[in-house]
Motif scaffolding. Structure first.
Motif, PDB file in Angstrom:
ATOM      1  N   VAL A 149      44.246  19.876  37.920  1.00  0.00           N
ATOM      2  CA  VAL A 149      44.015  21.301  37.664  1.00  0.00           C
ATOM      3  C   VAL A 149      43.786  21.554  36.180  1.00  0.00           C
ATOM      4  O   VAL A 149      42.913  22.342  35.793  1.00  0.00           O
ATOM      5  N   LEU A 150      44.563  20.886  35.327  1.00  0.00           N
ATOM      6  CA  LEU A 150      44.413  21.051  33.879  1.00  0.00           C
ATOM      7  C   LEU A 150      42.986  20.717  33.442  1.00  0.00           C
ATOM      8  O   LEU A 150      42.356  21.468  32.685  1.00  0.00           O
ATOM      9  N   ILE A 151      42.465  19.601  33.915  1.00  0.00           N
ATOM     10  CA  ILE A 151      41.104  19.195  33.557  1.00  0.00           C
ATOM     11  C   ILE A 151      40.100  20.252  34.003  1.00  0.00           C
ATOM     12  O   ILE A 151      39.168  20.598  33.253  1.00  0.00           O
ATOM     13  N   CYS A 152      40.271  20.774  35.201  1.00  0.00           N
ATOM     14  CA  CYS A 152      39.316  21.761  35.725  1.00  0.00           C
ATOM     15  C   CYS A 152      39.416  23.102  35.008  1.00  0.00           C
ATOM     16  O   CYS A 152      38.413  23.800  34.850  1.00  0.00           O
ATOM     17  N   LEU A 153      40.622  23.478  34.570  1.00  0.00           N
ATOM     18  CA  LEU A 153      40.767  24.713  33.796  1.00  0.00           C
ATOM     19  C   LEU A 153      40.010  24.624  32.475  1.00  0.00           C
ATOM     20  O   LEU A 153      39.317  25.574  32.073  1.00  0.00           O
ATOM     21  N   VAL A 154      40.136  23.491  31.805  1.00  0.00           N
ATOM     22  CA  VAL A 154      39.429  23.299  30.525  1.00  0.00           C
ATOM     23  C   VAL A 154      37.920  23.273  30.761  1.00  0.00           C
ATOM     24  O   VAL A 154      37.146  23.875  29.998  1.00  0.00           O
ATOM     25  N   ALA A 155      37.498  22.608  31.825  1.00  0.00           N
ATOM     26  CA  ALA A 155      36.063  22.502  32.109  1.00  0.00           C
ATOM     27  C   ALA A 155      35.459  23.843  32.493  1.00  0.00           C
ATOM     28  O   ALA A 155      34.287  24.111  32.192  1.00  0.00           O
ATOM     29  N   ASN A 156      36.236  24.694  33.146  1.00  0.00           N
ATOM     30  CA  ASN A 156      35.700  25.939  33.688  1.00  0.00           C
ATOM     31  C   ASN A 156      35.578  27.064  32.672  1.00  0.00           C
ATOM     32  O   ASN A 156      34.882  28.055  32.919  1.00  0.00           O
ATOM     33  N   GLY A 157      36.240  26.934  31.534  1.00  0.00           N
ATOM     34  CA  GLY A 157      36.273  28.054  30.594  1.00  0.00           C
ATOM     35  C   GLY A 157      34.922  28.462  30.039  1.00  0.00           C
ATOM     36  O   GLY A 157      34.486  29.607  30.211  1.00  0.00           O
ATOM     37  N   VAL A 158      34.220  27.524  29.395  1.00  0.00           N
ATOM     38  CA  VAL A 158      33.023  27.906  28.654  1.00  0.00           C
ATOM     39  C   VAL A 158      31.848  28.388  29.515  1.00  0.00           C
ATOM     40  O   VAL A 158      31.073  29.222  29.055  1.00  0.00           O
ATOM     41  N   PRO A 159      31.656  27.909  30.757  1.00  0.00           N
ATOM     42  CA  PRO A 159      30.507  28.437  31.524  1.00  0.00           C
ATOM     43  C   PRO A 159      30.763  29.782  32.196  1.00  0.00           C
ATOM     44  O   PRO A 159      29.869  30.312  32.848  1.00  0.00           O
ATOM     45  N   ARG A 500      50.590  23.135  29.058  1.00  0.00           N
ATOM     46  CA  ARG A 500      49.602  22.105  28.738  1.00  0.00           C
ATOM     47  C   ARG A 500      48.272  22.695  28.289  1.00  0.00           C
ATOM     48  O   ARG A 500      47.602  22.153  27.399  1.00  0.00           O
ATOM     49  N   VAL A 501      47.854  23.785  28.919  1.00  0.00           N
ATOM     50  CA  VAL A 501      46.523  24.324  28.639  1.00  0.00           C
ATOM     51  C   VAL A 501      46.538  25.333  27.495  1.00  0.00           C
ATOM     52  O   VAL A 501      45.510  25.543  26.831  1.00  0.00           O
ATOM     53  N   LEU A 502      47.697  25.941  27.221  1.00  0.00           N
ATOM     54  CA  LEU A 502      47.763  26.988  26.190  1.00  0.00           C
ATOM     55  C   LEU A 502      47.335  26.506  24.806  1.00  0.00           C
ATOM     56  O   LEU A 502      46.565  27.206  24.127  1.00  0.00           O
ATOM     57  N   PRO A 503      47.798  25.341  24.326  1.00  0.00           N
ATOM     58  CA  PRO A 503      47.348  24.903  22.989  1.00  0.00           C
ATOM     59  C   PRO A 503      45.829  24.750  22.888  1.00  0.00           C
ATOM     60  O   PRO A 503      45.244  25.063  21.840  1.00  0.00           O
ATOM     61  N   ILE A 504      45.197  24.290  23.958  1.00  0.00           N
ATOM     62  CA  ILE A 504      43.737  24.141  23.939  1.00  0.00           C
ATOM     63  C   ILE A 504      43.074  25.510  23.852  1.00  0.00           C
ATOM     64  O   ILE A 504      42.138  25.716  23.076  1.00  0.00           O
TER      65      ILE A 504
END
Length: 523
Positions: A149-159, A500-504
């Motif tokens: 899920v973490l990987i997909c959250l990061v991937a999904n943000g910019v598009p 995990r995702v907040l710092p990114i």
């Protein structure tokens, strides 16, 4: 006026937004109920403090409702119907197996599933599918649920601002009266560096096994052997997306970009190369997919691509014939009303429906089955439709009453020429609260526009900064986190995921703020 004099109208004008934050984050109300509350508060404030006549409040609301129904809700239902139909026919299973059979390297698999295919799903349907489906695919391959899920959250943000066939950008342009193609191009220019950065972050995250107590590989180790794939995956996504945004518009920008990225990533992944044992995964190849089977599985999306490209500005002979099939009306009864144009044929929602039915027939679905899927999709999306109506109704009432002006005036008085530093943060807050790039634009787009006009800055740059911030806010939105965890059938660890995702997301916000200020100074 002094800051003190502007403070009271500012505080009152913020009440609909404050209610939305409290209702969603603290009270955990459904989005449609929270949005209806914001709409009601905006109407009460417009009638009382801002003294709008009842007829003007009603006509402003009606304008917002109609703009939400056509084309926003139409596109949303059409896009999700296409996805649901492909699930019903089994086409999504075929597509998923094709993608995950391309490599045995967990880092490359993460790029293919979360970045390339996730971007494609965001561009075609959005509304959580771009997180839920790739996260489920990665979990099925053996990734730990939280890591998937973490990987997909990061991937999904910019598009996100180009999701659901460009709905967030088209909606923002419609609300503010800006040219959607120029706005899309400006957005993509701002997003391009992040499109190149994100694949490297995905590779680093995917290199970790996710096991408790397991050592985390260093960045150099994580990128070893695949850094060139990450670079190609980002560049092949960014450059075509910029080109499509500039010449076609927002509807197909990330669709084309994600497909180009998928091709580039797949070609490099298929080249013979030693895979480090630490990153090797055992992948079940499944049954071989024939060319005919692949074309059948992708048929809905192929038709969407062909129809949207064939009716765009790239083919004036077709576009110019269809353009007059539209109606322009004035709905608001007060001063300085906007002219609202409804395009009846050459609008993405219509073409997506046609493509979905044609593709469904090729995939073997009967008319009855497609009707059942359509009815189920409409029921599924009714809360989302209600949310869109309430949010756009609220935005129109706030805009015509002067609430948006009160917010922008106070922000400008406090920040002055440094407002571009705050612009992406405002967009991020909107996406965090609502979980939607569309809602963030509808809530804060007019604030950004009025700030740009007051400061003498490029309105397209400022509008795009709101969309830029959406990419960071969407990563940490409670709604998005919940969708991701539900897709891997895990509950109760949302706090760990957020940590995990907040710092990114915060790092992205800082970079976005710096980029926003630099661009505002240079333009």
């Amino acid at each position: 006026m002094s800051i003190a004099e502007l403070a009271v109208p500012f505080a009152l004008a913020l009440l609909p937004i404050i209610w939305l934050i409290v209702a969603l984050v603290a009270l955990h109300l459904p989005a449609w109920k929270a949005a209806l509350g914001s709409f009601a508060i905006s109407c009460v404030l417009a009638l009382t403090w801002w003294g709008m006549p009842v007829v003007e409040v009603a006509s402003a609301s009606l304008e917002g409702f109609l703009m939400a129904l056509w084309p926003i809700v139409l596109v949303i239902i059409a896009a999700v119907f296409t996805y649901n139909l492909c699930v019903r026919t089994g086409a999504m299973d075929v597509i998923g197996s094709m993608i995950t059979s391309l490599s045995c390297d967990r880092r490359v698999l993460a790029l293919l599933a979360a970045w390339c295919f996730g971007g494609f799903m965001e561009g075609m349907s959005g509304f959580g599918t771009a997180v839920a489906i790739p996260a489920g695919m990665l979990a099925a391959l053996g990734f730990p649920p939280l890591q998937a899920v973490l990987i997909c959250l990061v991937a999904n943000g910019v598009p996100t601002c180009f999701g659901s066939v460009g709905v967030p950008t088209v909606s923002l342009a419609g609300l503010t009266g800006l040219d959607p193609i120029r706005l899309a191009f400006t957005e993509m220019l701002q997003l391009a560096p992040f499109f190149v950065i994100v694949p490297f972050i995905i590779v680093v995250l995917a290199a970790q096994t996710g096991a408790e107590g397991a050592p985390k590989p260093g960045i150099a180790s994580a990128l070893r052997g695949v850094w060139h794939i990450a670079l190609a995956s980002g560049v092949a996504y960014a450059l075509p997306s910029v080109a499509v945004a500039a010449f076609v518009g927002p509807e197909l920008a990330v669709v084309v970009g994600s497909l180009c990225s998928l091709v580039a990533t797949a070609l490099l992944a298929r080249r013979p190369a030693a895979i480090e044992e630490a990153y090797r995964m055992e992948v079940d190849a499944g049954e071989a997919v024939t060319v005919a089977g692949a074309l059948r599985a992708w048929s809905c999306f192929i038709f969407i691509f062909v129809l949207l490209m064939g009716t765009s500005n790239l083919l004036p002979a077709v576009h110019d014939v269809l353009a007059p099939l539209a109606s322009s009306v004035t709905i608001f009864t007060g001063e300085n009303p906007s002219t609202v144009t409804f395009t009846w044929v050459n609008t993405p929602g219509v073409w997506i429906f046609i493509a979905a039915f044609a593709g469904g027939l090729i995939q073997g679905a009967s008319l009855r089955q497609m009707g059942e899927v359509l009815v189920a999709t409409v029921r599924q999306m009714l809360p989302t439709a209600a949310t869109m109506l309430a949010v756009l109704g609220c935005a129109k009432v706030m805009g015509y009453a002067g609430m948006i002006g009160a917010i922008s005036s106070f922000c400008i008085a406090v920040t002055g020429a440094c407002f571009p530093l705050m612009a992406p943060v405002i967009g991020a807050v909107g996406a965090f609260v609502t979980g939607s790039g569309t809602s963030s634009g509808l809530l804060f787009g007019s604030v950004q526009q009025q700030a740009a006009e007051a400061l003498g800055m490029d309105p397209y740059w400022m509008m795009a900064l709101n969309s830029l911030g959406v990419g960071a806010g969407k990563m940490i939105s409670p709604q998005t986190l919940a969708i991701g965890m539900a897709s891997v059938k895990v509950v109760g660890i949302e706090g760990k995921l957020l940590a995990r995702v907040l710092p990114i997301a915060l790092a992205f916000m800082v970079l976005m703020a710096v980029l926003g200020m630099a661009g505002a100074v240079l333009l």
